[in-house]
Design an enzyme around this catalytic site. Structure first.
Site, PDB file in Angstrom:
ATOM      1  N   ASP A  95     -45.566  59.726  17.859  1.00  0.00           N
ATOM      2  CA  ASP A  95     -46.811  58.966  17.955  1.00  0.00           C
ATOM      3  C   ASP A  95     -47.746  59.325  16.811  1.00  0.00           C
ATOM      4  OD1 ASP A  95     -48.984  57.504  18.750  1.00  0.00           O
ATOM      5  OD2 ASP A  95     -49.430  58.688  20.524  1.00  0.00           O
ATOM      6  N   ASP A 313     -49.600  51.995  11.637  1.00  0.00           N
ATOM      7  CA  ASP A 313     -49.027  52.542  12.867  1.00  0.00           C
ATOM      8  C   ASP A 313     -47.578  52.110  12.998  1.00  0.00           C
ATOM      9  OD1 ASP A 313     -48.672  53.682  15.399  1.00  0.00           O
ATOM     10  OD2 ASP A 313     -49.216  51.797  16.363  1.00  0.00           O
TER      11      ASP A 313
END
Length: 490
Positions: A95, A313
């Protein structure tokens, strides 16, 4: 009934280092095939993701939920790590939107017991590890976590703890421990041995909401953020690893790629500065060009503020444009295609019927960033193939708009088939087009300031980009991570 097809891509990893040998982790990815998957399903998956990465940022608004959430369409990266003495294996999600490594603990309430990702879940028990110790409120590392909102302190038991609440209602809380992370090291390219490094990570004793669902459950989350509580920062402060990580993700149907805790070296990489003092990987996007023509979009649309900005991301499937930029972007692409390409609207998405190559019909797009760096997008970098109608392929614009929001998010749609380098020490991100089935080289800076290189191995028998193999003269740790792609078909 869903059936799961797992395609395993094994990377041959080779590296030579004099001090501090490269270490390997195995990264797995659960990710749906783009073909035939509705955009609203991918969009719903991303929206849940965005609630997670943005909720912890002060002033950044939550994204509204769109479409229907289908857990079989949720893609994520996860890797296997070993913690404690004796070591216990845990599968943790990679993440880039958070800082902390945390895993489920033996005392956890609400933690899933099984996973639909066909992995075996486990629980960390501090009392069964001979090297485990609790982090107290007076510990410097706890104070660093408090400053970045990654930790809190209970005066009742003097224990450093955390609570992460996500926008979809899910959350986790627990306490911090210090223990050993075990890494598989490679010597002379073939001899392997174990090495260890002490790290602080979270021990989750409560989970709720989406985190409790077994269909996509993992043991925890491996935060790759910039704050001091991240494993990257911890290893760097110990002089074990550089403050940089990189990835190269294959964009074809087989998937796979490589994730490296280190700097992938490629001559054509261009860099743009990170926006300072941001909790995520924010870049200064200045303009968008279609076929070399700059779109008439006010630059303030992309400026970073409490509810605006551009985020990189790798956990996001699609890509998202600030609302004011979306219509000019779609209109410019539509105006540039030949009349032989028919436009259709499918579930609110702009789509096209194509009987030949998309490359022959669609324009090149350029995202232009501060410092002169441009991210050049081919048609397949902003289009997604959906289905076929009467012999014609249906391609839809993969960039999405979130009504009322000014956030731009660059996900896998534009990051695939590229080397992407997150240089935290230099506060910049770089990229270069690259065939991610080839091997890559990783750089380490020596005590003389010179960069030396180690080869990250060959993939599929291809030769390395650089023929010369050099070794680091100082301590350097590179985590060469094999990606294993799992595709779920309904």
């Amino acid at each position: 009934m869903a059936s799961l097809f797992i395609v395993i891509v094994v990377l041959l990893l080779t590296a030579t280092v004099i001090s501090g040998s490269p270490a390997t982790l195995t990264l797995e990815r659960a990710f749906p095939s783009n073909h035939g998957v509705e955009l609203n399903q991918l969009r719903a998956r991303d929206l849940f993701r965005h609630r997670r990465i943005l909720q912890s940022s002060n002033g950044v608004v939550d994204f509204p939920v769109q479409g229907t959430f289908d857990p079989f369409q949720v893609g994520l990266y996860f890797t296997k790590v070993q913690l404690g003495t004796p070591p216990v294996e845990f599968y943790v999600q990679i993440d880039t939107g958070s800082d902390v490594l945390w895993v489920s603990c033996s005392s956890c309430s609400g933690c899933p017991q099984t996973s639909g990702l066909q992995i075996e879940l486990d629980f960390f028990d501090p009392e069964r590890s001979s090297t485990s110790s609790l982090i107290s409120c007076s510990d410097r590392r706890c104070n660093s976590g408090i400053q970045s909102s990654d930790a809190s302190c209970s005066t009742q038991n003097n224990q450093c703890s955390y609570t992460f609440q996500y926008g979809d209602g899910s959350g986790t809380s627990g306490y911090y421990v210090s223990d050993m992370m075990h890494l598989n090291t490679i010597f002379e390219g073939s001899v392997t041995a174990n090495s260890t490094a002490p790290v602080v990570f979270g021990c989750s004793n409560r989970q709720s909401g989406d985190l409790t669902k077994s269909d996509r459950a993992v043991d925890g989350i491996f935060g790759f953020g910039q704050q001091e509580m991240s494993v990257i920062s911890q290893l760097s402060s110990q002089g074990i690893a550089p403050r940089v990580f990189s990835h190269c993700l294959k964009g074809d149907s087989t998937g796979g790629g490589v994730l490296v805790l280190g700097e992938i070296v490629e001559p054509n990489i261009v860099y743009t500065p990170l926006v300072p003092s941001q909790p995520h990987y924010n870049l200064n996007l200045q303009s968008i060009s279609v076929n070399g023509q700059m779109l008439q979009i006010d630059a303030s649309v992309f400026a970073t503020s409490n509810n605006r900005g551009t985020i990189v991301d790798s956990g996001t499937t699609l890509a998202y444009l600030a609302e004011e930029a979306y219509d000019p972007f779609v209109n410019a692409i539509t105006a540039a295609i030949p009349q032989s390409v028919h436009t259709v609207v499918s579930r609110g998405n702009q789509c096209f019927l194509i009987t030949n190559s998309v490359a022959d019909n669609f324009p090149q797009v350029s995202l232009n960033f501060a410092g002169g760096a441009s991210l050049v997008l081919r048609p397949q970098d902003y289009l997604i193939r959906q289905s076929s109608i009467g012999g014609a392929a249906v391609w839809c614009i993969g960039f999405q708009k979130i009504q009322g929001q000014g956030i731009t998010i660059l996900g896998d749609l534009v990051l695939k088939d590229r080397i992407v380098v997150y240089d935290l020490a230099g506060q910049r991100i770089g990229w270069a087009d690259y065939d991610c089935s080839l091997s890559v080289n990783v750089s380490a800076t020596t005590g003389t300031g010179r960069s030396e290189y180690v080869n990250a191995g060959e993939i599929g028998g291809s030769t390395s980009l650089h023929d010369g193999l050099k070794s680091s003269k100082t301590g350097f740790l590179a985590l060469f991570v094999t990606l294993i792609c799992c595709f779920v078909y309904l």
